[in-house]
Motif scaffolding. Structure first.
Motif, PDB file in Angstrom:
ATOM      1  N   GLY A 441       0.820  -1.198   0.000  1.00  0.00           N
ATOM      2  CA  GLY A 441       0.000   0.000   0.000  1.00  0.00           C
ATOM      3  C   GLY A 441       0.859   1.256   0.000  1.00  0.00           C
ATOM      4  O   GLY A 441       0.436   2.310   0.507  1.00  0.00           O
ATOM      5  N   PHE A 442       2.062   1.141  -0.552  1.00  0.00           N
ATOM      6  CA  PHE A 442       2.979   2.281  -0.651  1.00  0.00           C
ATOM      7  C   PHE A 442       2.317   3.397  -1.471  1.00  0.00           C
ATOM      8  O   PHE A 442       1.729   3.146  -2.526  1.00  0.00           O
ATOM      9  CB  PHE A 442       4.278   1.845  -1.321  1.00  0.00           C
ATOM     10  N   CYS A 443       2.405   4.631  -0.968  1.00  0.00           N
ATOM     11  CA  CYS A 443       1.766   5.766  -1.643  1.00  0.00           C
ATOM     12  C   CYS A 443       2.776   6.887  -1.844  1.00  0.00           C
ATOM     13  O   CYS A 443       3.944   6.783  -1.451  1.00  0.00           O
ATOM     14  CB  CYS A 443       0.558   6.255  -0.845  1.00  0.00           C
ATOM     15  N   SER A 444       2.307   7.961  -2.408  1.00  0.00           N
ATOM     16  CA  SER A 444       3.199   9.085  -2.714  1.00  0.00           C
ATOM     17  C   SER A 444       3.271  10.102  -1.586  1.00  0.00           C
ATOM     18  O   SER A 444       3.739  11.231  -1.796  1.00  0.00           O
ATOM     19  CB  SER A 444       2.732   9.782  -3.998  1.00  0.00           C
ATOM     20  N   ALA A 445       2.832   9.707  -0.385  1.00  0.00           N
ATOM     21  CA  ALA A 445       2.923  10.610   0.762  1.00  0.00           C
ATOM     22  C   ALA A 445       4.388  10.915   1.058  1.00  0.00           C
ATOM     23  O   ALA A 445       5.246  10.024   1.051  1.00  0.00           O
ATOM     24  CB  ALA A 445       2.242   9.998   1.975  1.00  0.00           C
ATOM     25  N   LYS A 446       4.679  12.165   1.331  1.00  0.00           N
ATOM     26  CA  LYS A 446       6.059  12.587   1.589  1.00  0.00           C
ATOM     27  C   LYS A 446       6.663  11.824   2.762  1.00  0.00           C
ATOM     28  O   LYS A 446       7.811  11.364   2.704  1.00  0.00           O
ATOM     29  CB  LYS A 446       6.085  14.095   1.866  1.00  0.00           C
ATOM     30  N   SER A 447       5.897  11.646   3.845  1.00  0.00           N
ATOM     31  CA  SER A 447       6.440  10.980   5.024  1.00  0.00           C
ATOM     32  C   SER A 447       6.706   9.497   4.776  1.00  0.00           C
ATOM     33  O   SER A 447       7.622   8.918   5.362  1.00  0.00           O
ATOM     34  CB  SER A 447       5.485  11.144   6.212  1.00  0.00           C
ATOM     35  N   MET A 448       5.938   8.859   3.871  1.00  0.00           N
ATOM     36  CA  MET A 448       6.199   7.455   3.565  1.00  0.00           C
ATOM     37  C   MET A 448       7.454   7.311   2.715  1.00  0.00           C
ATOM     38  O   MET A 448       8.240   6.365   2.902  1.00  0.00           O
ATOM     39  CB  MET A 448       4.996   6.811   2.865  1.00  0.00           C
ATOM     40  N   VAL A 449       7.645   8.216   1.785  1.00  0.00           N
ATOM     41  CA  VAL A 449       8.878   8.204   1.005  1.00  0.00           C
ATOM     42  C   VAL A 449      10.078   8.436   1.911  1.00  0.00           C
ATOM     43  O   VAL A 449      11.125   7.787   1.783  1.00  0.00           O
ATOM     44  CB  VAL A 449       8.813   9.258  -0.113  1.00  0.00           C
ATOM     45  N   GLU A 450       9.929   9.328   2.900  1.00  0.00           N
ATOM     46  CA  GLU A 450      11.010   9.587   3.853  1.00  0.00           C
ATOM     47  C   GLU A 450      11.298   8.363   4.706  1.00  0.00           C
ATOM     48  O   GLU A 450      12.470   8.058   4.998  1.00  0.00           O
ATOM     49  CB  GLU A 450      10.641  10.779   4.740  1.00  0.00           C
ATOM     50  N   LEU A 451      10.266   7.648   5.122  1.00  0.00           N
ATOM     51  CA  LEU A 451      10.472   6.427   5.898  1.00  0.00           C
ATOM     52  C   LEU A 451      11.270   5.401   5.098  1.00  0.00           C
ATOM     53  O   LEU A 451      12.207   4.776   5.613  1.00  0.00           O
ATOM     54  CB  LEU A 451       9.112   5.836   6.304  1.00  0.00           C
ATOM     55  N   THR A 452      10.928   5.251   3.817  1.00  0.00           N
ATOM     56  CA  THR A 452      11.623   4.289   2.964  1.00  0.00           C
ATOM     57  C   THR A 452      13.084   4.687   2.779  1.00  0.00           C
ATOM     58  O   THR A 452      13.992   3.843   2.846  1.00  0.00           O
ATOM     59  CB  THR A 452      10.923   4.184   1.604  1.00  0.00           C
ATOM     60  N   CYS A 453      13.327   5.972   2.570  1.00  0.00           N
ATOM     61  CA  CYS A 453      14.702   6.450   2.423  1.00  0.00           C
ATOM     62  C   CYS A 453      15.502   6.250   3.706  1.00  0.00           C
ATOM     63  O   CYS A 453      16.699   5.902   3.665  1.00  0.00           O
ATOM     64  CB  CYS A 453      14.707   7.931   2.037  1.00  0.00           C
ATOM     65  N   HIS A 454      14.858   6.460   4.852  1.00  0.00           N
ATOM     66  CA  HIS A 454      15.527   6.258   6.135  1.00  0.00           C
ATOM     67  C   HIS A 454      15.952   4.790   6.290  1.00  0.00           C
ATOM     68  O   HIS A 454      17.074   4.513   6.735  1.00  0.00           O
ATOM     69  CB  HIS A 454      14.594   6.667   7.273  1.00  0.00           C
ATOM     70  N   ILE A 455      15.074   3.872   5.932  1.00  0.00           N
ATOM     71  CA  ILE A 455      15.400   2.452   6.048  1.00  0.00           C
ATOM     72  C   ILE A 455      16.579   2.100   5.145  1.00  0.00           C
ATOM     73  O   ILE A 455      17.499   1.365   5.537  1.00  0.00           O
ATOM     74  CB  ILE A 455      14.165   1.607   5.712  1.00  0.00           C
TER      75      ILE A 455
END
Length: 549
Positions: A441-455
């Motif tokens: 359920g990955f979306c284009s939300a800024k905070s979700m993209v940031e979470l993925t980059c952090h990981i």
């Protein structure tokens, strides 16, 4: 083994007996029964000539059966489905004798009613009662191992009928009792605990009761062999349940669902074998206290309660759905001290209104973490920051697998495409053990993209990252190792599941976000799996884009 297998066996034996018949005298053919004495003095009963009969055109035809001991035929009879066993008993004296001690009594709408009549309300009730009465009429009750009574939804049955059937079947030696009554029977029927007295309940290993009252008296000591107890929509008080389980020393699994009279659940220390506990939708429950020393798996799906599992709790697997807002906050602030030895954690939240805080204590042994964010409303709260989930990663130094599942039909968060992305950096430890990550359920939300980059930056041992742009309910519990998505969400009707127009459009934006912001940050040693909508969804997407243009 059904009637087809039995007929095949009988036909094969008939061919064998035809060759033997030529050597038999007329006197031997007329004999209906033979008995031989074994060397140890026991008597072996051979299958009689006119006993094994098959119906052809409404008449009985005989054949010379094989010289098998009667207990072999009884075993064959016990392996048949209930209907076939009852029918064969009506045409064979041998099977009639074995039917009187048939071990498996499985009464369901599917086995007793035809598909054409199963949907007819009046027919189902009357036919079900009549059929069960006829089947049990010739059963002695001796030798029963399993009793399953699954009542059709509209089957109105008087308590006298149910009690009579239970009276016949619950005898010494029975091992499994399942009673599934129609909806709203909790106040109409109370299970007769007296049937378990006199040693008749001491052999029972499995009990499942639905839609009834269960009132074991004080000092109830009749289920010494019970290993599995399942009570769903059952009226039972805290004291009655305590009286019941306090003497079930062999109990290994306890499941309680929709038991609305329970307020305080106390698991005593004497249940040393109890390893699995499920508590679901007991809405009045306020306290769960367990002293069971070997409880390993605990599934909890209720409102906010006070959990007390002991400082030395051995619980390793926890599946929790607190029926309250901010479940993630509750999980990270309360659970580390309640279940210090936890290895697997599944948390589901329907409403997160505040960000997940940093943990005061750590999950020192947690290896597998799965978080479900499935809102009741159409969109998840735009105030929630997905990047705050780093708190769970930071609190789990031994975490190896992390799965995030997000379902929402309409994304209301700030999009990553609004402004140039400046990834926020959170002071956190390296997630040195994290090897597999999946976001469904990955979306284009800024905070979700940031979470993925952090990981990608902090998980130094990361082996695979799976980014799924569609909520895939078929793969919620497993880490996907490949990117094949050609037909993954197509249902039996040759169309996709509940995927809305907004979800398909958002999946298109999420794929753009992956291509622009994620792919370039993936280290060479990490396998990236990007799962797009299936081919059918892709066609719908093209149609939508053309229409929008």
């Amino acid at each position: 083994m059904g009637m087809l297998s039995l007929n095949h066996l009988m036909l094969k034996q008939k061919r064998w007996s035809r060759r033997r018949t030529q050597a038999l005298t007329l006197k031997q053919k007329r004999c209906s029964r033979r008995r031989t004495h074994a060397r140890n003095g026991s008597t072996i009963t051979l299958v009689p000539q006119k006993d094994l009969l098959c119906q052809e055109g409404g008449e009985r035809s005989t054949y010379l059966g094989p010289n098998l001991p009667e207990d072999i035929w009884c075993h064959i009879h016990s392996l048949m489905p209930l209907q076939d066993a009852a029918r064969s008993a009506s045409i064979s004296h041998t099977f009639l004798r074995s039917w009187r001690c048939h071990p498996y009594l499985n009464f369901t709408k599917e086995t007793l009613c035809s598909k054409q009549n199963a949907s007819r309300k009046g027919y189902t009730a009357s036919r079900f009662i009549m059929t069960v009465d006829q089947i049990l009429k010739n059963h002695s009750g001796i030798g029963v191992k399993t009793l399953k009574l699954y009542f059709p939804c509209y089957c109105e049955v008087d308590a006298c009928h149910i009690n009579r059937w239970l009276q016949i079947a619950i005898t010494p030696g029975i091992e499994e009792v399942t009673l599934m009554l129609p909806t709203n029977y909790m106040k109409k029927y109370s299970f007769p605990c007296s049937l378990l007295f006199g040693g008749r309940g001491n052999s029972i290993q499995y009990i499942r009761l639905n839609e009834c009252a269960f009132r074991p008296p004080v000092g109830f000591d009749c289920l010494r062999s019970l290993t599995n107890l399942r009570l769903f929509r059952v009226c039972i008080t805290c004291d009655e349940l305590g009286s019941l389980i306090s003497n079930c020393f062999a109990l290994e699994k306890l499941e309680l669902g929709f038991c609305h009279e329970l307020i305080f659940l106390k698991i005593p220390l004497c249940l040393e074998r109890l390893s699995f506990l499920l508590v679901s939708s007991c809405h009045k429950l306020q306290v769960i206290e367990s002293k069971a020393p070997n409880l390993l798996t605990f599934n909890f799906f209720c409102g906010p309660v006070r959990l007390s599992l002991g400082e030395s709790s051995c619980v390793k697997n926890l599946d929790i759905i607190p029926n309250m807002p901010n479940s993630l906050r509750y999980a990270i602030t309360k659970l580390p001290s309640v279940v210090p030895n936890l290895e697997t954690l599944n948390v589901t939240s329907a409403d997160e209104r505040v960000n997940t805080p940093m943990a005061a204590h750590k999950f020192l042994n947690l290896k597998y973490l799965k978080i479900h964010l499935i809102p009741f409303s159409k969109a998840f709260s735009p105030a929630y920051d997905y990047l705050s989930l780093v708190s769970f990663l930071d609190a789990s130094p031994t975490l190896e697998t992390f799965i995030l599942i997000v379902k929402q039909n309409d994304m209301k968060h700030d999009s990553v495409f609004g402004n140039a992305l400046h990834v926020r950096r959170i002071p956190a430890h390296k997630h040195s053990r994290l090897r597999k990550v999946q976001i469904s359920g990955f979306c284009s939300a800024k905070s979700m993209v940031e979470l993925t980059c952090h990981i990608l930056e902090k998980a130094t041992s990361l082996e695979s990252l799976t980014v799924d742009t569609i909520f895939d309910q078929c793969n919620q519990g497993t880490v996907v190792e490949h990117g094949d998505c050609s037909r993954r969400c197509v249902q039996k009707e040759s169309r996709c599941g509940p995927i809305s127009r907004d979800m398909i459009l958002e999946a298109h934006k999420a794929l753009r976000a992956v291509n622009i912001y994620i792919i370039e940050r993936v280290p060479p040693a990490v396998q990236l799996n990007v799962r797009a909508p299936c081919s059918h969804c892709h066609k719908l997407l093209l149609t939508l884009l053309i229409c929008c243009a």
